[in-house]
Design a protein around this motif. Structure first.
Motif, short mmCIF file in Angstrom:
data_model
loop_
_atom_site.label_atom_id
_atom_site.label_comp_id
_atom_site.label_asym_id
_atom_site.label_seq_id
_atom_site.Cartn_x
_atom_site.Cartn_y
_atom_site.Cartn_z
N ASP A 427 0.83 -1.38 0.25
CA ASP A 427 -0.31 -0.07 0.17
C ASP A 427 0.56 1.30 0.05
O ASP A 427 0.53 2.29 -0.15
CB ASP A 427 -0.91 -0.49 1.05
CG ASP A 427 -1.70 -0.96 0.74
OD1 ASP A 427 -2.43 -1.39 -0.02
OD2 ASP A 427 -2.59 -1.16 2.23
N LEU A 428 1.75 1.14 0.52
CA LEU A 428 2.57 2.57 0.69
C LEU A 428 3.86 2.48 -0.59
O LEU A 428 3.44 3.51 -0.34
CB LEU A 428 3.79 2.53 2.07
CG LEU A 428 4.88 3.14 2.36
CD1 LEU A 428 4.63 4.97 2.59
CD2 LEU A 428 5.78 3.12 2.68
N ARG A 429 4.66 1.93 -0.70
CA ARG A 429 4.83 1.12 -2.42
C ARG A 429 3.45 1.85 -3.21
O ARG A 429 3.88 2.76 -4.44
CB ARG A 429 4.84 0.80 -2.92
CG ARG A 429 5.99 0.08 -2.69
CD ARG A 429 7.27 -1.43 -3.01
NE ARG A 429 6.26 -2.14 -3.24
CZ ARG A 429 5.82 -3.59 -2.26
NH1 ARG A 429 6.63 -3.24 -0.40
NH2 ARG A 429 5.13 -4.68 -2.02
N ASP A 433 4.11 5.81 -5.22
CA ASP A 433 3.97 5.92 -7.05
C ASP A 433 3.12 7.24 -7.23
O ASP A 433 3.02 7.71 -8.69
CB ASP A 433 3.98 4.72 -7.59
CG ASP A 433 4.65 3.66 -7.50
OD1 ASP A 433 5.65 3.63 -7.14
OD2 ASP A 433 4.84 2.51 -7.57
N GLU A 434 1.79 6.87 -6.68
CA GLU A 434 0.86 8.03 -6.80
C GLU A 434 1.16 9.37 -6.64
O GLU A 434 1.37 10.51 -7.04
CB GLU A 434 -0.16 8.01 -6.34
CG GLU A 434 -1.19 6.47 -6.06
CD GLU A 434 -1.83 6.43 -7.78
OE1 GLU A 434 -2.07 7.82 -8.38
OE2 GLU A 434 -1.61 5.80 -8.84
N LEU A 435 2.07 9.49 -5.56
CA LEU A 435 2.81 11.35 -5.02
C LEU A 435 3.48 11.10 -5.99
O LEU A 435 3.76 12.77 -6.70
CB LEU A 435 3.06 11.00 -3.82
CG LEU A 435 1.80 10.93 -3.02
CD1 LEU A 435 2.58 10.80 -1.44
CD2 LEU A 435 1.64 12.74 -2.55
N VAL A 436 4.62 10.29 -7.01
CA VAL A 436 5.59 10.85 -7.56
C VAL A 436 5.09 11.44 -8.94
O VAL A 436 5.37 12.07 -9.35
CB VAL A 436 6.58 9.98 -8.10
CG1 VAL A 436 7.40 10.22 -9.55
CG2 VAL A 436 7.08 9.59 -7.05
N HIS A 437 3.68 10.17 -9.31
CA HIS A 437 2.92 10.90 -10.55
C HIS A 437 2.47 12.36 -10.67
O HIS A 437 2.58 13.56 -11.67
CB HIS A 437 1.76 9.91 -10.81
CG HIS A 437 0.92 9.67 -11.90
ND1 HIS A 437 0.74 10.97 -12.21
CD2 HIS A 437 1.49 9.56 -13.12
CE1 HIS A 437 -0.25 11.22 -13.20
NE2 HIS A 437 0.81 10.08 -14.03
N GLU A 438 2.08 12.36 -9.16
CA GLU A 438 0.93 13.93 -8.98
C GLU A 438 2.08 14.82 -9.10
O GLU A 438 1.82 16.43 -9.69
CB GLU A 438 0.27 13.82 -7.16
CG GLU A 438 -0.25 15.33 -6.91
CD GLU A 438 -0.46 14.68 -6.04
OE1 GLU A 438 -0.91 15.69 -4.62
OE2 GLU A 438 -1.14 13.82 -5.59
N ARG A 439 3.28 15.08 -8.47
CA ARG A 439 4.26 15.55 -8.09
C ARG A 439 5.17 16.19 -10.02
O ARG A 439 5.29 17.41 -9.78
CB ARG A 439 4.96 15.80 -7.24
CG ARG A 439 4.89 16.12 -5.50
CD ARG A 439 4.19 16.42 -5.36
NE ARG A 439 4.86 17.85 -5.36
CZ ARG A 439 6.19 18.52 -4.51
NH1 ARG A 439 6.45 17.38 -3.31
NH2 ARG A 439 6.54 19.34 -4.47
N LEU A 440 5.16 15.66 -10.58
CA LEU A 440 5.68 15.33 -11.53
C LEU A 440 4.35 15.80 -13.05
O LEU A 440 5.27 15.79 -13.83
CB LEU A 440 6.73 13.76 -12.62
CG LEU A 440 7.43 13.64 -11.10
CD1 LEU A 440 8.33 12.46 -11.81
CD2 LEU A 440 8.58 14.38 -11.30
N ASP A 441 4.10 15.94 -12.36
CA ASP A 441 2.72 16.06 -13.57
C ASP A 441 2.12 17.21 -13.96
O ASP A 441 2.75 18.72 -13.41
CB ASP A 441 1.16 15.77 -12.57
CG ASP A 441 -0.50 15.98 -14.01
OD1 ASP A 441 -0.34 16.28 -15.02
OD2 ASP A 441 -0.91 16.07 -13.64
#
Length: 452
Positions: A427-429, A433-441
């Protein structure tokens, strides 16, 4: 409750009255209140970093409300949206916002084996002997003015204890929230105590988050994390933060390892105006194995900093530091890491790797590996790199029909995935992954403060 706490927007200086009010609010035993007061006295004689110290001279401390803030203790609070969005609010956990307990759950099978996962103030009442023995034993109150302040004013406390021989197969979680700030500066202090007995195994995940505050808001947060890993134990700790852009966040973490212990300490940083972690491995007994990993993504005008020390004073230890991050806009990062091996640390292996991807011309990073080696039978190495995304990688993906922005995001996610896959919770991974995607959007966020 004191007037300082009844009016949370009023800047308050640490005082005996404030300490008494916090201790009363948390219904603490007298011995813990007295320890808080001792810590307050230590705070009063210690000093903040001058900025001339080698490990502090790159830290932008302007704007950090070190001496004027309010400590919020509301009667009711909910989890910030950002914290809830991580998807970690299940299983065995303690959830707190501003020191208010929102949820506590522990698998009955683990409780029957003597595992404790509880707010620190509650554990101080119910498991006094254990807490008294270990609290402040790994990170002394006097280590710095930050640790003294947290020891005096913490409201977000956790005690996690795994007895000798007990194997905890499912990660335990501590969810830390901060309420929305008012007009003034806000202070939030925490104390985490993780103890694993001989032959025990445990993974603890601490996730801290807050929603963005209004323009001009500021907050000062510090958390002390004490980890005591027993003989032949297996301890994994992850600290993830997704603070709002108003937060100046500091962490002091120390891992003390007994003989043949295996430890993983992972730090994942996304939010805050300023994020600075001091992580120390105290390898004072033979045969330990330690991995220290960090992952971060900085945007806007964020500054993300790691100050690490791998301190080997015994025979045959192994430690490996790996930090990877990506920076966009005007974000900056520093990694100041020391591998120190004393004359007694023969047959030790100590390594450091620091790699930074710069996604814009305004971003910058300063990795600084340091070796202090006093033994002659060791294996040590360090590597540091700062640079842009390899254009050949982008070009390759573009030839497969992938737009440039998406290609860059894919390359950065692949770069960071080496660290993500070492995190001990599916769940943490997924959340990372979702936060990385959000920050790089590449879509504009409308927020120039950094945390998106």
């Amino acid at each position: 409750m004191s007037s300082a706490l009844a009016n949370p927007d009023a800047p308050t200086r640490p005082s005996p009255a404030l300490v008494e009010a916090i201790s009363k609010f948390l219904d603490e035993p007298t011995w813990l209140r007295d320890r808080r007061l001792e810590a307050l006295r230590a705070y009063e004689v210690l000093s903040w970093p001058s900025g001339h110290e080698e490990e502090w001279r790159r830290t932008p401390m302007d704007g950090v409300p070190l001496d004027g803030y309010a400590v919020h203790l509301p009667s009711a609070a909910g989890a910030p949206a950002r914290l809830a969005a991580l998807g970690l609010d299940s299983g065995s956990r303690v959830a707190q916002t501003d020191g208010v307990l929102l949820a506590r759950s522990l698998d009955p099978t683990l409780a029957a084996q003597g595992v404790i996962l509880a707010p620190l103030s509650q554990a101080a009442r119910e498991d006094e002997a254990l807490v008294r023995a270990y609290l402040h034993a790994t990170v002394p109150v006097t280590e710095s003015r930050f640790t003294a302040l947290s020891a005096a004013l913490w409201t977000q406390g956790l005690f996690c204890y795994v007895p000798k021989g007990v194997q905890v197969d499912v990660p335990l979680r501590h969810l830390i929230g901060k309420s929305a700030p008012g007009a003034g500066a806000q202070g939030l202090f925490g104390q985490t105590l993780l103890v694993a007995g001989e032959g025990a195994a445990v993974s603890l995940i601490e996730a801290a988050a807050s929603d963005d505050g209004p323009a001009g808001a500021s907050a000062f947060a510090h958390r002390t994390v004490e980890i005591a890993a027993g003989v032949n134990s297996d301890v994994r700790y992850v600290g993830l933060q997704h603070w709002g852009h108003d937060v100046n966040a500091f962490v002091t973490q120390r891992l003390r390892t007994a003989r043949d212990a295996r430890v993983l300490s992972a730090s994942v940083a996304f939010g805050g105006r300023l994020s600075r972690e001091r992580i120390v491995l105290d390898a004072a007994e033979d045969g330990i194995s330690a991995d220290l990993v960090g992952l971060f993504v900085g945007t806007g005008d964020q500054h993300i900093e790691y100050d690490t020390r791998q301190d080997h004073t015994a025979v045959g230890g192994r430690s490996d530091l790996q930090i990877k991050g990506a920076l966009d806009d005007r974000a900056s990062a520093v990694q100041y890491g020391v591998v120190a091996i004393s004359p007694e640390g023969q047959k030790t292996s100590g390594h450091q790797t620091m790699r930074n991807l710069l996604l814009s011309s305004g971003a910058g990073a300063d990795p600084i590996p340091v070796l202090e080696i006093e033994a002659d039978d060791v294996q040590c190495s360090h590597a540091a790199a700062v640079g842009p995304v390899d254009p050949d990688h982008i070009f390759y993906l573009q030839t497969r029909g992938i737009p440039p922005e998406e290609a860059e995001r894919m390359v950065v996610q692949g770069f960071l995935d080496v660290v993500t896959q070492r995190l001990p919770d599916e769940d943490l991974r997924h959340a990372v992954d979702e936060l990385v995607h959000e920050r790089l959007d590449p879509a504009p966020t409308g927020n120039d403060g950094g945390a998106s």
